[in-house]
Design a protein around this motif. Structure first.
Motif, PDB file in Angstrom:
ATOM      1  N   THR A 159     -14.796  11.169 -16.223  1.00  0.00           N
ATOM      2  CA  THR A 159     -13.640  12.046 -16.424  1.00  0.00           C
ATOM      3  C   THR A 159     -13.091  11.913 -17.847  1.00  0.00           C
ATOM      4  OG1 THR A 159     -13.076  11.845 -14.096  1.00  0.00           O
ATOM      5  CG2 THR A 159     -11.352  12.644 -15.578  1.00  0.00           C
ATOM      6  N   ARG A 186     -14.314   7.628 -13.135  1.00  0.00           N
ATOM      7  CA  ARG A 186     -13.215   7.591 -14.119  1.00  0.00           C
ATOM      8  C   ARG A 186     -13.764   7.704 -15.540  1.00  0.00           C
ATOM      9  NH1 ARG A 186     -10.521   4.148 -17.411  1.00  0.00           N
ATOM     10  NH2 ARG A 186      -8.240   4.382 -17.481  1.00  0.00           N
ATOM     11  N   ILE A 200      -8.689   6.832  -8.090  1.00  0.00           N
ATOM     12  CA  ILE A 200      -8.060   6.572  -6.794  1.00  0.00           C
ATOM     13  C   ILE A 200      -8.623   7.492  -5.713  1.00  0.00           C
ATOM     14  CG2 ILE A 200      -5.883   6.632  -5.525  1.00  0.00           C
ATOM     15  CD1 ILE A 200      -6.141   4.256  -7.401  1.00  0.00           C
ATOM     16  N   VAL A 201      -8.762   8.793  -6.068  1.00  0.00           N
ATOM     17  CA  VAL A 201      -9.248   9.775  -5.087  1.00  0.00           C
ATOM     18  C   VAL A 201     -10.676   9.445  -4.671  1.00  0.00           C
ATOM     19  CG1 VAL A 201      -9.872  12.188  -4.752  1.00  0.00           C
ATOM     20  CG2 VAL A 201      -7.693  11.603  -5.841  1.00  0.00           C
ATOM     21  N   VAL A 202     -11.531   9.148  -5.647  1.00  0.00           N
ATOM     22  CA  VAL A 202     -12.934   8.821  -5.327  1.00  0.00           C
ATOM     23  C   VAL A 202     -13.009   7.559  -4.459  1.00  0.00           C
ATOM     24  CG1 VAL A 202     -15.136   8.092  -6.323  1.00  0.00           C
ATOM     25  CG2 VAL A 202     -13.856   9.971  -7.361  1.00  0.00           C
ATOM     26  N   MET A 212      -6.229   8.963 -11.574  1.00  0.00           N
ATOM     27  CA  MET A 212      -6.101   9.663 -10.298  1.00  0.00           C
ATOM     28  C   MET A 212      -7.475   9.970  -9.711  1.00  0.00           C
ATOM     29  SD  MET A 212      -2.966   9.751  -9.620  1.00  0.00           S
ATOM     30  CE  MET A 212      -3.117  10.788  -8.172  1.00  0.00           C
ATOM     31  N   VAL A 213      -8.436  10.359 -10.605  1.00  0.00           N
ATOM     32  CA  VAL A 213      -9.814  10.589 -10.128  1.00  0.00           C
ATOM     33  C   VAL A 213     -10.380   9.298  -9.541  1.00  0.00           C
ATOM     34  CG1 VAL A 213     -12.164  11.104 -10.871  1.00  0.00           C
ATOM     35  CG2 VAL A 213     -10.259  12.509 -11.683  1.00  0.00           C
ATOM     36  N   ALA A 251     -10.637   6.432  -2.426  1.00  0.00           N
ATOM     37  CA  ALA A 251     -10.129   6.755  -1.091  1.00  0.00           C
ATOM     38  C   ALA A 251     -11.164   7.513  -0.278  1.00  0.00           C
ATOM     39  CB  ALA A 251      -8.837   7.556  -1.205  1.00  0.00           C
ATOM     40  N   ILE A 252     -11.860   8.461  -0.948  1.00  0.00           N
ATOM     41  CA  ILE A 252     -12.903   9.229  -0.247  1.00  0.00           C
ATOM     42  C   ILE A 252     -14.012   8.293   0.255  1.00  0.00           C
ATOM     43  CG2 ILE A 252     -14.721  10.943  -0.544  1.00  0.00           C
ATOM     44  CD1 ILE A 252     -12.830  12.427  -2.458  1.00  0.00           C
ATOM     45  N   ALA A 304     -16.269   4.494  -8.196  1.00  0.00           N
ATOM     46  CA  ALA A 304     -14.992   5.033  -8.652  1.00  0.00           C
ATOM     47  C   ALA A 304     -14.815   4.832 -10.155  1.00  0.00           C
ATOM     48  CB  ALA A 304     -13.854   4.362  -7.875  1.00  0.00           C
ATOM     49  N   THR A 346      -5.094  11.335 -15.595  1.00  0.00           N
ATOM     50  CA  THR A 346      -5.999  12.138 -14.752  1.00  0.00           C
ATOM     51  C   THR A 346      -7.216  11.320 -14.347  1.00  0.00           C
ATOM     52  OG1 THR A 346      -5.261  14.165 -15.862  1.00  0.00           O
ATOM     53  CG2 THR A 346      -7.332  14.260 -14.625  1.00  0.00           C
TER      54      THR A 346
END
Length: 237
Positions: free
Chosen positions: A31, A28, A46-48, A43-44, A50-51, A24, A40
């Motif tokens: 990004t 980041r 957190i999303v990565v 958020m990337v 969570a995935i 993750a 942003t």
């Protein structure tokens, strides 16, 4: 054993968490490097993360419920692994059997139980003999003398002193009837010497055997089996 398993799980989860955080974090950094702002990039991250958690849990469930049983079944067919599995299962089964085994009674409990059974058996046999006596003499003895006869019979079965015996007065029945009654009682209470029942009859029925010797009573207990009101019975139950 449980502490070791817990420690293994903790180490495994820490490794998975570190790898997930590293991936993750790299996402980041990538990004930010291509020009996106910090929000942003976060958020990337957190999303990565969570995935990765969802993917890990999905893989864990699939392995636990589908792949591991199949792999275990496949390995159990190989002699080396089958011996390993059986060697682990046997001590566990033995332990469970030991834990589930009922508590064994003490020797004192066994003795008390056997004594209770013996006492009950003796009481039941006495009741059968008393019931047979009441049925046989109900028409030929008064209530008082029938009670005396039953007490005499109890003394005979319990092998008490003959001094405990009391005479009774009987009507209508003959010496054949009384001898048949005596043989039936002797046969039911075997092993006993027939001379004992002959003495019993001589004392309890003095009017009937006033002129008969004890030896004669013993010799003729089973004479004329089908004659008289009281007949020979092999079983009085």
């Amino acid at each position: 054993m449980k502490q070791n398993s817990l420690l293994q799980y903790i180490v495994l989860y820490m490794i998975v968490a570190c790898v997930a955080l590293a991936i993750a974090t790299l996402a980041r950094v990538f990004t930010v490097s291509i020009g996106f702002d910090s929000f942003t990039a976060f958020m990337v991250f957190i999303v990565v993360l969570a995935i990765q958690v969802v993917v890990y849990l999905s893989i864990h469930v699939v392995l636990q419920n589908t792949m591991l049983p199949w792999i275990g079944e496949w390995l159990s067919k190989i002699p080396y692994f089958r011996k390993k599995i059986e060697s682990r299962q046997v001590p566990m089964i033995a332990k469970e059997t030991l834990l589930d085994a009922p508590e064994q009674p003490s020797l004192e409990d066994i003795r008390n139980k056997q004594l209770q059974n013996k006492t009950k058996e003796q009481r039941d046999r006495l009741n059968i003999a008393l019931n047979y006596t009441r049925k046989s003499f109900a028409l030929y003895l008064s209530n008082e003398h029938l009670d005396v006869l039953c007490r005499n019979l109890q003394a005979y079965i319990n092998e008490l002193d003959v001094k405990e015996l009391q005479p009774v007065k009987i009507k209508e029945l003959t010496a054949i009837d009384i001898r048949h009654f005596g043989w039936n009682i002797w046969n039911y209470s075997k092993p006993r010497n027939q001379m004992d029942i002959a003495h019993f009859l001589k004392i309890v029925f003095p009017d009937v055997f006033k002129e008969t010797e004890v030896d004669s009573i013993k010799r003729h207990l089973k004479d004329d089996e089908l004659k008289g009101a009281i007949k020979i019975q092999e079983n009085i139950d």
